[in-house]
Design an enzyme around this catalytic site. Structure first.
Site, short mmCIF file in Angstrom:
data_model
loop_
_atom_site.label_atom_id
_atom_site.label_comp_id
_atom_site.label_asym_id
_atom_site.label_seq_id
_atom_site.Cartn_x
_atom_site.Cartn_y
_atom_site.Cartn_z
N GLU A 118 -11.38 -17.50 13.54
CA GLU A 118 -12.68 -16.83 13.69
C GLU A 118 -13.71 -17.62 12.89
O GLU A 118 -14.77 -17.11 12.55
CB GLU A 118 -12.61 -15.37 13.25
CG GLU A 118 -12.09 -15.14 11.86
CD GLU A 118 -12.04 -13.68 11.49
OE1 GLU A 118 -13.06 -13.01 11.62
OE2 GLU A 118 -10.97 -13.21 11.06
N CYS B 155 -8.84 -11.29 12.56
CA CYS B 155 -7.60 -11.77 11.91
C CYS B 155 -6.36 -11.58 12.78
O CYS B 155 -5.25 -11.89 12.36
CB CYS B 155 -7.42 -11.05 10.58
SG CYS B 155 -8.84 -11.22 9.49
N HIS C 285 -0.82 -7.84 7.38
CA HIS C 285 -2.03 -8.65 7.26
C HIS C 285 -2.60 -8.40 5.87
O HIS C 285 -2.72 -7.26 5.43
CB HIS C 285 -3.04 -8.25 8.35
CG HIS C 285 -4.41 -8.79 8.07
ND1 HIS C 285 -4.62 -10.12 7.84
CD2 HIS C 285 -5.62 -8.19 7.92
CE1 HIS C 285 -5.91 -10.32 7.58
NE2 HIS C 285 -6.53 -9.16 7.63
N1 COA Z 1 -8.60 -2.09 -13.28
C1 COA Z 1 -7.79 -1.77 -12.24
N2 COA Z 1 -8.25 -1.35 -11.03
C2 COA Z 1 -9.58 -1.24 -10.88
C3 COA Z 1 -10.49 -1.53 -11.92
C4 COA Z 1 -9.94 -1.99 -13.17
N3 COA Z 1 -10.73 -2.32 -14.20
N4 COA Z 1 -11.74 -1.33 -11.46
C5 COA Z 1 -11.63 -0.90 -10.18
N5 COA Z 1 -10.33 -0.85 -9.82
C6 COA Z 1 -9.76 -0.48 -8.53
C7 COA Z 1 -10.48 0.66 -7.85
O1 COA Z 1 -10.06 1.92 -8.33
C8 COA Z 1 -10.08 0.42 -6.39
O2 COA Z 1 -8.78 0.90 -6.19
P1 COA Z 1 -8.46 1.92 -4.94
O3 COA Z 1 -8.58 1.07 -3.72
O4 COA Z 1 -7.08 2.36 -5.22
O5 COA Z 1 -9.49 2.98 -4.97
C9 COA Z 1 -10.00 -1.11 -6.31
O6 COA Z 1 -9.95 -1.58 -7.65
C10 COA Z 1 -11.21 -1.75 -5.64
O7 COA Z 1 -12.36 -1.25 -6.26
P2 COA Z 1 -13.61 -0.76 -5.39
O8 COA Z 1 -14.63 -0.22 -6.32
O9 COA Z 1 -13.16 0.12 -4.27
O10 COA Z 1 -14.05 -2.19 -4.84
P3 COA Z 1 -15.29 -2.59 -3.96
O11 COA Z 1 -16.27 -1.48 -3.82
O12 COA Z 1 -15.78 -3.85 -4.56
O13 COA Z 1 -14.68 -2.86 -2.50
C11 COA Z 1 -13.39 -3.83 -0.75
C12 COA Z 1 -13.39 -3.32 -2.20
C13 COA Z 1 -12.01 -4.20 -0.35
C14 COA Z 1 -13.93 -2.74 0.17
C15 COA Z 1 -14.35 -5.08 -0.70
O14 COA Z 1 -13.78 -6.11 -1.47
C16 COA Z 1 -14.57 -5.60 0.70
O15 COA Z 1 -15.47 -5.16 1.40
N6 COA Z 1 -13.76 -6.61 1.17
C17 COA Z 1 -13.89 -7.20 2.49
C18 COA Z 1 -13.33 -6.32 3.60
C19 COA Z 1 -11.85 -6.21 3.62
O16 COA Z 1 -11.14 -7.01 3.04
N7 COA Z 1 -11.34 -5.20 4.35
C20 COA Z 1 -9.92 -4.95 4.44
C21 COA Z 1 -9.46 -4.47 5.78
S1 COA Z 1 -9.51 -5.75 7.00
#
Ligand code: COA
Length: 389
Positions: A79, A111, A233
């Site tokens: 992609e 993906c 994935h």
């Molecule tokens: N220590 C341990 N864990 C921690 C932490 C710390 N200090 N701070 C935060 N976390 C945890 C959160 O609790 C969360 O866990 P959970 O998923 O069990 O709730 C995790 O870390 C991620 O934190 P979050 O605040 O949800 O991250 P984010 O708002 O930055 O978003 C994604 C995470 C994945 C949504 C973001 O990285 C993203 O958009 N990625 C691209 C899309 C993607 O990969 N999608 C997947 C499906 S294809």
């Protein structure tokens, strides 16, 4: 007749950034990435690396010592395409010097597309067991500097040779699929970075997993307890943990224990944790990680889940061959992960922001560390690739 993986290898760029560096830049705790996302390092491509060079390097490794004249089809899943018309696989075909009577095409569905390639390959080989199909999955995950997706970037390629001599893994006939028109992640033609509704994409991933699993069961698939390991994935490795608990609950109507989840997933997550998201190649990088790092898996059945935003999903399975270790370059893979140069935030952002002019005028990519092939630049709107010394 058995059809499956005869050869399997990967390639990743020669540079990475530690997610502690990203965390420090954002004034966040590294634990959010190391634990919350399950990611430690992110592979970063230099300006003279792209999906073609990464795929060519992965393929050169997978095909080492192999007789290639029976490769009748090359399927390039990505992609992160470099051209709207010409298939990236044609450059790779040329760089590798493969035989000319070959069909070459590029496949796209976020993906998921390498899995579509895999199913096409299984059908082609079943139809004519003398032919082999080379599948290349190669991608550069770009979300943009300082975005929520930034810590889940990555880059790399996986090469898979599918044939009637499945020295590594034989695929089972049953599979389960699911499609739904959703906007969880997409990249319009005019953007270089993906748009993503991250939290929604996680939800849809889990829904698609349940739907694909149910379809796999309806199609005569194996039951949960017949699998010793699962590969998912991996947009970030913590996603596999979420997915596996979700599937376990669906099947057992109760939570899997931490020990069960670890036993089913652990070795398959190692490489992804140090590479990041490689989109179409992620599931298969996880499979290589599992095969390289688990103790003898011969005869064991693996469950595989492929997901591509947008979305298409597929659950399928396979059985590991006897003596499969002899057909994998596990030491070479570990070396590839180990021999990388760490970037600081400034060097990473310079690589990230590098662009060739869009008027097609001559532009060199510069010389950085690569594998056997490199992208030297653009001239007269044409991309120029070369072998390194
Ligand atoms: N220590 C341990 N864990 C921690 C932490 C710390 N200090 N701070 C935060 N976390 C945890 C959160 O609790 C969360 O866990 P959970 O998923 O069990 O709730 C995790 O870390 C991620 O934190 P979050 O605040 O949800 O991250 P984010 O708002 O930055 O978003 C994604 C995470 C994945 C949504 C973001 O990285 C993203 O958009 N990625 C691209 C899309 C993607 O990969 N999608 C997947 C499906 S294809």
């Amino acid at each position: 007749m058995r059809v499956g993986l005869e050869a399997l290898s990967f390639y990743i760029p020669r540079y990475y950034i530690d997610l502690k560096t990203i965390a420090a830049r954002r004034n966040e705790e590294a634990g959010k990435y190391y634990i919350g996302l399950g990611q430690e390092k992110m592979a970063i491509p230099a300006p003279d690396e792209d999906v073609v060079t990464m795929a060519a390097n992965a393929a050169a490794q997978a095909l080492q010592g192999k007789e290639t004249s029976s490769i009748s089809t090359l399927l390039f899943a990505t992609e992160s395409g470099v051209d709207q018309s010409k298939a990236a696989g044609i450059y790779v075909h040329s760089l590798l010097g493969l035989q000319p009577n070959c069909r070459v095409v590029e496949l796209k569905q976020a993906c998921y597309s390498a899995t579509a390639g895999l199913q096409l390959a299984l059908a082609l080989v079943a139809q004519n067991p003398k032919q082999k199909v080379l599948i290349l999955a190669s991608d550069i995950a770009r979300y943009g500097l300082n975005t929520a997706g930034e810590p889940t970037q990555g880059a790399g390629a996986v090469a898979m040779l599918i044939s009637s001599q499945p020295d590594i893994l034989t695929f089972d006939p049953a599979s389960g699929t699911y499609v739904e028109d959703v906007m969880d992640f997409w990249r319009p033609n005019y953007l270089e970075e993906a748009l993503v509704d991250g939290k929604y994409s996680v939800k849809i991933y889990l829904k698609a997993l349940a739907e694909a699993w149910n379809n796999y069961q309806a199609n005569g698939g194996f039951s949960f307890h017949e699998f010793t390991r699962f590969c998912y994935h991996l947009p970030f490795t913590r996603m596999a943990d979420k997915a596996h608990r979700h599937l376990g609950k669906l099947v057992h109507e109760q939570d899997l224990s931490d020990e069960q989840v670890k036993a089913h997933l652990e070795e398959g997550l190692r490489y992804g944790r140090s590479v990041g998201n490689v989109y179409s190649a992620s599931l298969y990088l996880g499979l290589i990680s599992l095969l390289d790092n688990a103790s003898d898996l011969a005869g064991q059945r693996l469950g595989l889940f492929s997901y591509g935003s947008g979305c298409v999903a597929e659950f399928f399975s396979g059985v590991v061959a006897e003596n499969y270790q002899q057909h994998l370059d596990s030491e070479g893979h570990r070396q590839l992960l180990h021999d990388r140069e760490e970037l600081d935030y400034e060097a990473y952002s310079r690589f990230f922001l590098f662009h060739h002019p869009v008027d097609g005028s001559e532009s060199l990519a510069g010389h950085f560390k690569t594998g056997k092939f490199r992208f030297s630049g653009v001239n007269n709107h044409q991309r120029i690739y070369e072998k390194t010394a």
